[in-house]
Design an enzyme around this catalytic site. Structure first.
Site, PDB file in Angstrom:
ATOM      1  CB  SER A   5      21.021  27.996  29.566  1.00  0.00           C
ATOM      2  OG  SER A   5      22.294  28.290  29.051  1.00  0.00           O
ATOM      3  CE1 TYR A  48      17.570  -0.122  38.194  1.00  0.00           C
ATOM      4  CE2 TYR A  48      16.231  -0.016  36.219  1.00  0.00           C
ATOM      5  CZ  TYR A  48      16.373   0.167  37.581  1.00  0.00           C
ATOM      6  OH  TYR A  48      15.308   0.618  38.324  1.00  0.00           O
ATOM      7  CB  THR A  86      10.470  10.070  34.084  1.00  0.00           C
ATOM      8  OG1 THR A  86       9.824   9.049  33.318  1.00  0.00           O
ATOM      9  CG2 THR A  86       9.422  10.906  34.791  1.00  0.00           C
ATOM     10  CG  LEU A  87      13.158  15.034  32.063  1.00  0.00           C
ATOM     11  CD1 LEU A  87      13.088  16.079  30.955  1.00  0.00           C
ATOM     12  CD2 LEU A  87      14.592  14.744  32.463  1.00  0.00           C
ATOM     13  CD  GLU A  88      12.456  13.537  39.367  1.00  0.00           C
ATOM     14  OE1 GLU A  88      13.493  14.202  39.506  1.00  0.00           O
ATOM     15  OE2 GLU A  88      12.461  12.309  39.272  1.00  0.00           O
ATOM     16  N   GLY A 139      18.744  26.774  34.612  1.00  0.00           N
ATOM     17  CA  GLY A 139      18.714  27.227  35.993  1.00  0.00           C
ATOM     18  C   GLY A 139      18.565  28.733  36.099  1.00  0.00           C
TER      19      GLY A 139
END
Length: 175
Positions: free
Chosen positions: A96, A152, A120-122, A98
């Protein structure tokens, strides 16, 4: 191997997957539907430098939304915080989004076993598009990890303490 809806629900019940806030209605057949947070950072300047910290301006996304424009790099954050000491995580935008010309989190979709974060989103857009706080923005899948595991969070890497929108810290390695 990717977890199914039933396996995700069971893993959340057991505490093997933590999603905060969690809504069982957002489990899809092979993923969990996540939402955009309420803040976004705009990377400043015409040129970014891998050897320097990126200058950003942070904005609260108002209830009436915020228009994202082509040619800019935006850093957003997920509304949800996810964590698993048993499963690796992979985050993506969805169909949706895209179809609106929004590309989200293309470069770093893997969350290692033990990563406990709000992602965090680019974000890049093909055309101007209005986004809203806490709108559906993508899917996260959970993957079975095989072999010896290490968390991690215990490795002390540069992004272990991420609690919101984080700029690239590649410059720390290039000093």
């Amino acid at each position: 191997m990717i977890l199914t809806r039933e396996a995700i629900a069971t893993a959340v019940e057991r505490g093997d997957i933590v999603i905060e806030p969690f809504d069982p209605e957002r489990i899809s057949p092979n993923a969990y539907d996540w939402h955009l947070g309420d803040r976004i950072r705009v990377c400043e300047g015409d040129e970014l430098d891998a050897a320097a910290a990126t200058r950003v301006t942070e904005h609260v996304i108002p209830p009436e939304g915020m228009v994202l424009r082509p040619g800019r790099l935006y850093l957003g954050v997920t509304h949800e915080r996810t964590h698993s000491e048993r499963y690796a995580q992979m985050i993506n935008g969805d169909r949706s989004l895209g179809a609106l010309g929004v590309w989200v989190h293309v470069s770093a979709p893997l969350g290692h076993v033990g990563h406990a974060i709000r992602w965090t989103l680019e974000i890049r857009v093909a055309r101007p598009v209005r986004v809203y706080p806490r709108m559906p923005f993508g899917k996260i899948v959970f993957l079975v990890a095989e072999g010896a595991m290490s968390s991690y969070q215990s490795l002390g890497r540069k992004y272990t303490r991420t609690s919101g929108i984080d700029i690239s810290r590649l410059y720390e390695e290039l000093r």
